[in-house]
Design a protein around this motif. Sequence first.
Motif, PDB file in Angstrom:
ATOM      1  N   MET A 180       0.890  -1.138   0.048  1.00 12.97           N
ATOM      2  CA  MET A 180      -0.018   0.052  -0.130  1.00 12.97           C
ATOM      3  C   MET A 180       1.028   1.254   0.033  1.00 12.97           C
ATOM      4  N   GLY A 181       0.285   2.443  -0.547  1.00 13.22           N
ATOM      5  CA  GLY A 181       0.888   3.631  -0.747  1.00 13.22           C
ATOM      6  C   GLY A 181       0.690   4.352   0.611  1.00 13.22           C
ATOM      7  N   ASN A 182       1.116   5.670   0.642  1.00 15.29           N
ATOM      8  CA  ASN A 182       0.768   6.178   1.894  1.00 15.29           C
ATOM      9  C   ASN A 182      -0.637   6.674   1.836  1.00 15.29           C
ATOM     10  N   ARG A 183      -1.272   7.199   0.827  1.00 14.65           N
ATOM     11  CA  ARG A 183      -2.633   7.251   0.770  1.00 14.65           C
ATOM     12  C   ARG A 183      -3.430   6.294   1.410  1.00 14.65           C
ATOM     13  N   GLU A 184      -3.317   5.008   0.837  1.00 19.33           N
ATOM     14  CA  GLU A 184      -4.147   3.677   1.417  1.00 19.33           C
ATOM     15  C   GLU A 184      -3.681   3.521   2.806  1.00 19.33           C
ATOM     16  N   ASP A 185      -2.402   3.646   3.250  1.00 14.57           N
ATOM     17  CA  ASP A 185      -2.117   3.537   4.546  1.00 14.57           C
ATOM     18  C   ASP A 185      -2.830   4.466   5.637  1.00 14.57           C
ATOM     19  N   LEU A 186      -2.890   5.822   5.076  1.00 18.19           N
ATOM     20  CA  LEU A 186      -3.692   6.573   5.801  1.00 18.19           C
ATOM     21  C   LEU A 186      -5.135   6.347   6.087  1.00 18.19           C
ATOM     22  N   LEU A 187      -5.909   5.839   4.767  1.00 21.94           N
ATOM     23  CA  LEU A 187      -7.240   5.571   5.019  1.00 21.94           C
ATOM     24  C   LEU A 187      -7.587   4.358   6.069  1.00 21.94           C
ATOM     25  N   ALA A 188      -6.407   3.370   5.759  1.00 21.88           N
ATOM     26  CA  ALA A 188      -6.524   2.206   6.829  1.00 21.88           C
ATOM     27  C   ALA A 188      -6.275   2.495   8.259  1.00 21.88           C
ATOM     28  N   GLY A 189      -5.522   3.676   8.355  1.00 23.42           N
ATOM     29  CA  GLY A 189      -5.095   4.055   9.844  1.00 23.42           C
ATOM     30  C   GLY A 189      -6.291   4.858  10.333  1.00 23.42           C
TER      31      GLY A 189
END
Length: 189
Positions: free
Chosen positions: A1-10
């Motif tokens: 995952m990229g930062n964007r996807e990591d942020l959504l998951a977080g």
Amino acid sequence: MGNREDLLAGARRCLEEKGYLRTTVRDIASAAQVSMAAIGYHFGSREVLLNQALFAALDEWAAGSGRLAGQGDTAEERYADTWDRKIQDFADMRWLWTANVEAFVHAQSSPELLAILAEGQRRSRRMVAAQLRGVPEDAVAEEDVRAVGSLHIALLSGVMVQCLTDPESAPNGREIAQGLRSMVELLES
């Protein structure tokens, strides 16, 4: 995952653990294991990120809750079974419904969020009316959207709040169906 996807998951993890209003930029960045600046870069603000995470979770729930056929033989029994599943969802996904209520509260001071929530309610009215009538969304009568869809959304919100505040006394599916039947009898008298 990229930062964007990591942020959504977080952000979703933070919604589950802390709720909408208590989640900070630091909480999300820590959960996503990225810098706090990444939130601004990818989403512009904490609110936009939390909204996207919340709406994605609501969309997941709606996709799974669209089935209206229950276990009963009659339409009333199937409707009651459908409500029992929704009520179980309120218990199983308490975090989602609490975050949803918190977002409604926050929307009173956020015109952008209020507009998004209002549009979501308009779409939900049409979807629910179509499901209850057993027709495609583009075939549902506008009268049913306003009457049937609005009534069902009002019931959903009210039952959800009862389940969140006093689950032991909240109605079950049979009681909701019986209550509607009783209301019809009162209106016809």
